[in-house]
Design a protein around this motif. Sequence first.
Motif, PDB file in Angstrom:
ATOM      1  N   LEU A  31       0.847  -1.192   0.000  1.00 47.10           N
ATOM      2  CA  LEU A  31       0.000   0.000   0.000  1.00 47.10           C
ATOM      3  C   LEU A  31       0.880   1.240   0.000  1.00 47.10           C
ATOM      4  N   GLU A  35      -3.238   5.412  -2.486  1.00 47.47           N
ATOM      5  CA  GLU A  35      -3.902   4.204  -2.962  1.00 47.47           C
ATOM      6  C   GLU A  35      -5.031   3.763  -2.040  1.00 47.47           C
ATOM      7  N   VAL A 165      -2.524   5.742   7.567  1.00 46.04           N
ATOM      8  CA  VAL A 165      -3.127   4.539   6.996  1.00 46.04           C
ATOM      9  C   VAL A 165      -4.483   4.319   7.660  1.00 46.04           C
ATOM     10  N   ALA A 191      -7.582   9.097   0.489  1.00 44.88           N
ATOM     11  CA  ALA A 191      -6.529   8.442  -0.286  1.00 44.88           C
ATOM     12  C   ALA A 191      -5.931   9.406  -1.301  1.00 44.88           C
ATOM     13  N   GLY A 196      -3.144   6.296   2.843  1.00 42.04           N
ATOM     14  CA  GLY A 196      -3.336   4.955   2.315  1.00 42.04           C
ATOM     15  C   GLY A 196      -4.581   4.351   2.944  1.00 42.04           C
TER      16      GLY A 196
END
Length: 259
Positions: A31, A35, A165, A191, A196
């Motif tokens: 990742l 994305e 994240v 994102a 991520g």
Amino acid sequence: MKHPAAPLLEASHLALRVGGCRLCGDLDLCLRAGECWVLLGPNGAGKTTLLHTLAGLRAPDAGEVRLDGRPYAAWRGQQAARFRGLLAQQQPDQFASTVLETVLVGRHPHLGRWGWEGPEDERIARAALDSVGLGELAARDILSLSGGERQRVALAALLAQSPRVLLLDEPTNHLDLRYQIAVLDLIRARADSGHGVVMVLHDINLAARYADRIVLLDGRGGAQAGTRDEVLRADLLGAAFGHPLVRHEIDGRAAFLPA
């Protein structure tokens, strides 16, 4: 020569088993900032188990998970909580509290051991509530909310945590169509802004709309990981979900319908 940014989250040669049943083996995932990965598969295929493994809540049976290039064992708990956050599938509420107090829980990784939330923490929490359309409910008792409202409060708490994240287990739980799209647009925007995202979804067509990459678990120990177009194929999806599907093109988007 410009080198690509280091992955935010990696899984290498990952193998998972539960109760003697293999969920996946030799799975690789990388990742990067910007994305969105979606975990797909039938009920019981291991999507939540995989997400919890990526969150560092359980150890894999083989392989390794690395957060910002380091295994979870190299991170302090509070430090990891600042970098990655998890939205659980269910939101148990054992005690009454206000909506704002519930969202402020997301700020705890940023406080000292004896620290209290300050004006900046409250500003961040209120901005997170506004982003999910619940700013006017800040003073409401959390126990008085509907399931969909409670789900959006949980997302606001994750956003207030401000992780790089975001790991989300069925973020559209309890949400009607309007809020499913609003929430997924918000997650996609995170994102696109350099975070991520890894999330579990049940809806193949929402995955086709929002994912860059897919992990498809088939419930029999097999896993396919790759780009959206590589994995979202009628043959692979039909085999995983146990029913034939037909791919259609609608306004330039792929859509999958039962055959």
